[in-house]
Design a protein around this motif. Structure first.
Motif, mmCIF file in Angstrom:
data_model
loop_
_atom_site.group_PDB
_atom_site.id
_atom_site.type_symbol
_atom_site.label_atom_id
_atom_site.label_comp_id
_atom_site.label_asym_id
_atom_site.label_seq_id
_atom_site.Cartn_x
_atom_site.Cartn_y
_atom_site.Cartn_z
ATOM 1 N N GLU A 141 25.274 36.212 51.680
ATOM 2 C CA GLU A 141 26.385 37.122 52.193
ATOM 3 C C GLU A 141 25.956 38.631 52.509
ATOM 4 N N LEU A 142 26.530 39.232 53.290
ATOM 5 C CA LEU A 142 26.159 40.499 53.638
ATOM 6 C C LEU A 142 26.362 41.389 52.524
ATOM 7 N N CYS A 143 25.584 42.443 52.717
ATOM 8 C CA CYS A 143 25.510 43.557 51.718
ATOM 9 C C CYS A 143 26.379 44.596 52.285
ATOM 10 N N HIS A 144 27.096 45.249 51.478
ATOM 11 C CA HIS A 144 28.273 46.214 52.060
ATOM 12 C C HIS A 144 27.729 47.609 51.590
ATOM 13 N N ASN A 145 26.476 47.631 51.112
ATOM 14 C CA ASN A 145 26.051 48.994 50.930
ATOM 15 C C ASN A 145 25.107 49.501 51.949
ATOM 16 N N GLU A 146 24.939 50.795 52.065
ATOM 17 C CA GLU A 146 24.111 51.069 53.214
ATOM 18 C C GLU A 146 22.665 51.424 52.631
ATOM 19 N N GLY A 147 21.761 51.028 53.558
ATOM 20 C CA GLY A 147 20.369 51.255 53.110
ATOM 21 C C GLY A 147 20.017 50.619 52.096
ATOM 22 N N GLU A 148 18.848 51.027 51.261
ATOM 23 C CA GLU A 148 18.477 50.120 50.319
ATOM 24 C C GLU A 148 19.642 49.998 49.014
ATOM 25 N N CYS A 149 19.490 48.903 48.539
ATOM 26 C CA CYS A 149 20.631 48.140 47.627
ATOM 27 C C CYS A 149 20.158 47.699 46.520
ATOM 28 N N ASP A 150 20.437 48.428 45.232
ATOM 29 C CA ASP A 150 19.899 48.044 43.969
ATOM 30 C C ASP A 150 20.954 47.158 43.430
ATOM 31 N N HIS A 151 21.672 46.641 44.199
ATOM 32 C CA HIS A 151 22.398 45.336 43.901
ATOM 33 C C HIS A 151 23.697 45.841 42.619
ATOM 34 N N HIS A 152 24.151 47.042 43.037
ATOM 35 C CA HIS A 152 25.460 47.514 42.419
ATOM 36 C C HIS A 152 26.611 46.973 42.924
ATOM 37 N N ASP A 153 26.549 46.002 44.113
ATOM 38 C CA ASP A 153 27.663 45.316 44.701
ATOM 39 C C ASP A 153 27.705 43.817 43.947
ATOM 40 N N ALA A 154 26.810 43.749 42.994
ATOM 41 C CA ALA A 154 26.742 42.347 42.520
ATOM 42 C C ALA A 154 28.203 42.062 41.764
ATOM 43 N N HIS A 155 28.518 40.710 42.098
ATOM 44 C CA HIS A 155 29.821 40.344 41.842
ATOM 45 C C HIS A 155 29.882 38.717 41.429
ATOM 46 N N SER A 156 30.706 38.251 40.730
ATOM 47 C CA SER A 156 30.794 36.774 40.655
ATOM 48 C C SER A 156 31.250 35.988 41.745
ATOM 49 N N HIS A 157 31.042 34.701 41.544
ATOM 50 C CA HIS A 157 31.497 33.800 42.594
ATOM 51 C C HIS A 157 32.275 32.620 42.224
ATOM 52 N N PHE A 158 33.093 32.064 43.105
ATOM 53 C CA PHE A 158 33.941 30.803 42.660
ATOM 54 C C PHE A 158 33.457 29.695 43.426
ATOM 55 N N TYR A 159 33.062 28.566 43.027
ATOM 56 C CA TYR A 159 32.680 27.447 43.866
ATOM 57 C C TYR A 159 33.620 26.302 43.765
ATOM 58 N N CYS A 160 34.111 26.041 44.923
ATOM 59 C CA CYS A 160 35.022 24.862 44.847
ATOM 60 C C CYS A 160 34.248 23.618 45.109
ATOM 61 N N VAL A 161 34.744 22.494 44.057
ATOM 62 C CA VAL A 161 33.869 21.377 44.035
ATOM 63 C C VAL A 161 34.600 20.484 45.246
ATOM 64 N N LYS A 162 35.780 20.727 45.568
ATOM 65 C CA LYS A 162 36.261 19.916 46.710
ATOM 66 C C LYS A 162 36.116 20.317 47.883
ATOM 67 N N CYS A 163 36.110 21.426 48.405
ATOM 68 C CA CYS A 163 35.689 21.551 49.784
ATOM 69 C C CYS A 163 34.425 22.353 50.016
ATOM 70 N N HIS A 164 33.695 22.446 48.816
ATOM 71 C CA HIS A 164 32.134 23.088 48.625
ATOM 72 C C HIS A 164 32.150 24.513 49.491
ATOM 73 N N ARG A 165 33.213 25.170 49.209
ATOM 74 C CA ARG A 165 32.962 26.624 49.496
ATOM 75 C C ARG A 165 32.980 27.403 48.512
ATOM 76 N N SER A 166 32.368 28.713 48.732
ATOM 77 C CA SER A 166 32.174 29.841 47.571
ATOM 78 C C SER A 166 32.978 30.797 48.122
ATOM 79 N N PHE A 167 33.689 31.494 47.379
ATOM 80 C CA PHE A 167 34.329 32.749 47.156
ATOM 81 C C PHE A 167 33.514 33.933 46.267
#
Ligand SMILES: [Zn+2]
Ligand SMILES: [Zn+2]
Ligand SMILES: [Zn+2]
Length: 133
Positions: free
Chosen positions: A74-100
């Motif tokens: 997924e795209l990083c939405h921080n400008e320049g170098e990023c130390d992953h402050h935008d780290a967030h969790s994800h949800f994976y759907c076992v039926k449609c195999h999409r990640s949110f």
């Protein structure tokens, strides 16, 4: 401008890079290499993978493993170098195999034992999404 995104991260624009970047932006959700192959029929898998590897090196994208051993990008939405402050969790759907992206789940409450330094975060909840339940 997509070119500006690349130059702000110190990467030269090429047509392949722009194509992959545009696909990631249009997807608006985390995608796998296989998803990108479908979205970019004019590029072969190894070209897409090369661009993704470069994007990862330059913090243009972040990746996480979706719980079945497949990398999602997924795209990083921080400008320049990023130390992953935008780290967030994800949800994976076992039926449609999409990640949110779960942007509103606060992960700052996670406390590591003394002496442990986090460098990235991969936290995936598995289940059934609202379209599938
Ligand atoms: Zn980032
Ligand atoms: Zn689903
Ligand atoms: Zn995300």
């Amino acid at each position: 401008m997509l070119q500006d995104v690349l130059s702000s991260k110190g990467v030269r624009s090429t047509s392949n890079r722009i194509l992959v970047l545009r696909a990631l932006e249009n997807a608006d959700m985390p995608v796998t290499l296989a998803d990108l192959e479908v979205m970019l029929p004019t590029l072969d898998k190894s070209s897409i993978f090369r661009v993704l590897t470069l994007f990862l090196d330059h913090d243009i994208v972040h990746s996480f493993e979706d719980g079945r051993g497949v990398e999602n990008y997924e795209l990083c939405h921080n400008e320049g170098e990023c130390d992953h402050h935008d780290a967030h969790s994800h949800f994976y759907c076992v039926k449609c195999h999409r990640s949110f992206c779960l942007d509103n789940v606060d992960l700052s409450a996670i406390r590591l034992p003394d002496g442990f330094v986090a460098q990235g975060l991969s936290f995936v909840i598995k289940g059934v999404c609202k379209d599938c339940s």
